[in-house]
Design a protein around this motif. Structure first.
Motif, PDB file in Angstrom:
ATOM      1  N   VAL A 184      -0.912   2.780  -1.654  1.00  0.00           N
ATOM      2  CA  VAL A 184      -0.688   3.120  -0.244  1.00  0.00           C
ATOM      3  C   VAL A 184      -1.594   2.271   0.651  1.00  0.00           C
ATOM      4  O   VAL A 184      -1.157   1.765   1.689  1.00  0.00           O
ATOM      5  CB  VAL A 184      -0.906   4.629  -0.013  1.00  0.00           C
ATOM      6  N   ALA A 185      -2.849   2.100   0.264  1.00  0.00           N
ATOM      7  CA  ALA A 185      -3.776   1.278   1.050  1.00  0.00           C
ATOM      8  C   ALA A 185      -3.308  -0.168   1.106  1.00  0.00           C
ATOM      9  O   ALA A 185      -3.367  -0.814   2.161  1.00  0.00           O
ATOM     10  CB  ALA A 185      -5.182   1.363   0.468  1.00  0.00           C
ATOM     11  N   LEU A 186      -2.823  -0.703  -0.013  1.00  0.00           N
ATOM     12  CA  LEU A 186      -2.329  -2.077  -0.030  1.00  0.00           C
ATOM     13  C   LEU A 186      -1.082  -2.226   0.834  1.00  0.00           C
ATOM     14  O   LEU A 186      -0.939  -3.199   1.580  1.00  0.00           O
ATOM     15  CB  LEU A 186      -2.044  -2.530  -1.458  1.00  0.00           C
ATOM     16  N   ALA A 187      -0.172  -1.262   0.761  1.00  0.00           N
ATOM     17  CA  ALA A 187       1.038  -1.319   1.583  1.00  0.00           C
ATOM     18  C   ALA A 187       0.684  -1.272   3.072  1.00  0.00           C
ATOM     19  O   ALA A 187       1.267  -2.004   3.881  1.00  0.00           O
ATOM     20  CB  ALA A 187       1.979  -0.178   1.226  1.00  0.00           C
ATOM     21  N   ALA A 188      -0.271  -0.433   3.440  1.00  0.00           N
ATOM     22  CA  ALA A 188      -0.696  -0.354   4.840  1.00  0.00           C
ATOM     23  C   ALA A 188      -1.328  -1.672   5.286  1.00  0.00           C
ATOM     24  O   ALA A 188      -1.073  -2.151   6.399  1.00  0.00           O
ATOM     25  CB  ALA A 188      -1.672   0.795   5.030  1.00  0.00           C
TER      26      ALA A 188
END
Length: 119
Positions: free
Chosen positions: A27-31
């Motif tokens: 999720v952090a990478l996608a954001a």
């Protein structure tokens, strides 16, 4: 069986926790990727990357808490900005009160209008 059952329960809980941390990292990478894409878009307004990353994190619920989005322009030797780096840092929730800090960074070159140079 009475000896092995608690071991299996602990292994299952550890497996779930590891999966939760890896999901938070995803999720952090996608954001970060969404923020970098928004910030580097042609004629993007200032703060577009941070706003897009924050909107994505808010839409994901409590997967990542206490998150922070940092947008850093990347310049080459002459001082011209050639790209943008977005870092998303936050806390993945865990069971029994454990917290795991995750951080992911994405880079994107700045989109700009160019013309074909004459030979």
């Amino acid at each position: 069986m009475a000896i092995l059952f608690p071991v299996f329960v602990v292994l299952i809980l550890v497996g779930v926790q590891v999966a939760n941390v890896f999901h938070a990292r995803t999720v952090a990478l996608a954001a970060a990727q969404k923020g970098a894409a928004a910030e580097s878009a042609f004629a993007a307004p200032p703060g577009a990357g941070e706003a897009r990353a924050a909107a994505y994190l808010a839409s994901m619920g409590d997967v990542l808490t206490d998150w922070d989005v940092v947008v850093v322009p990347v310049a080459e030797g002459g001082g011209e900005v050639i790209g943008v780096r977005v870092t998303v840092t936050g806390t993945a929730l865990g069971w029994l009160g454990m917290r795991f800090r995750v951080s992911q960074t994405a880079y994107s070159p700045i989109e700009r209008f160019t013309t074909e140079s004459s030979p």
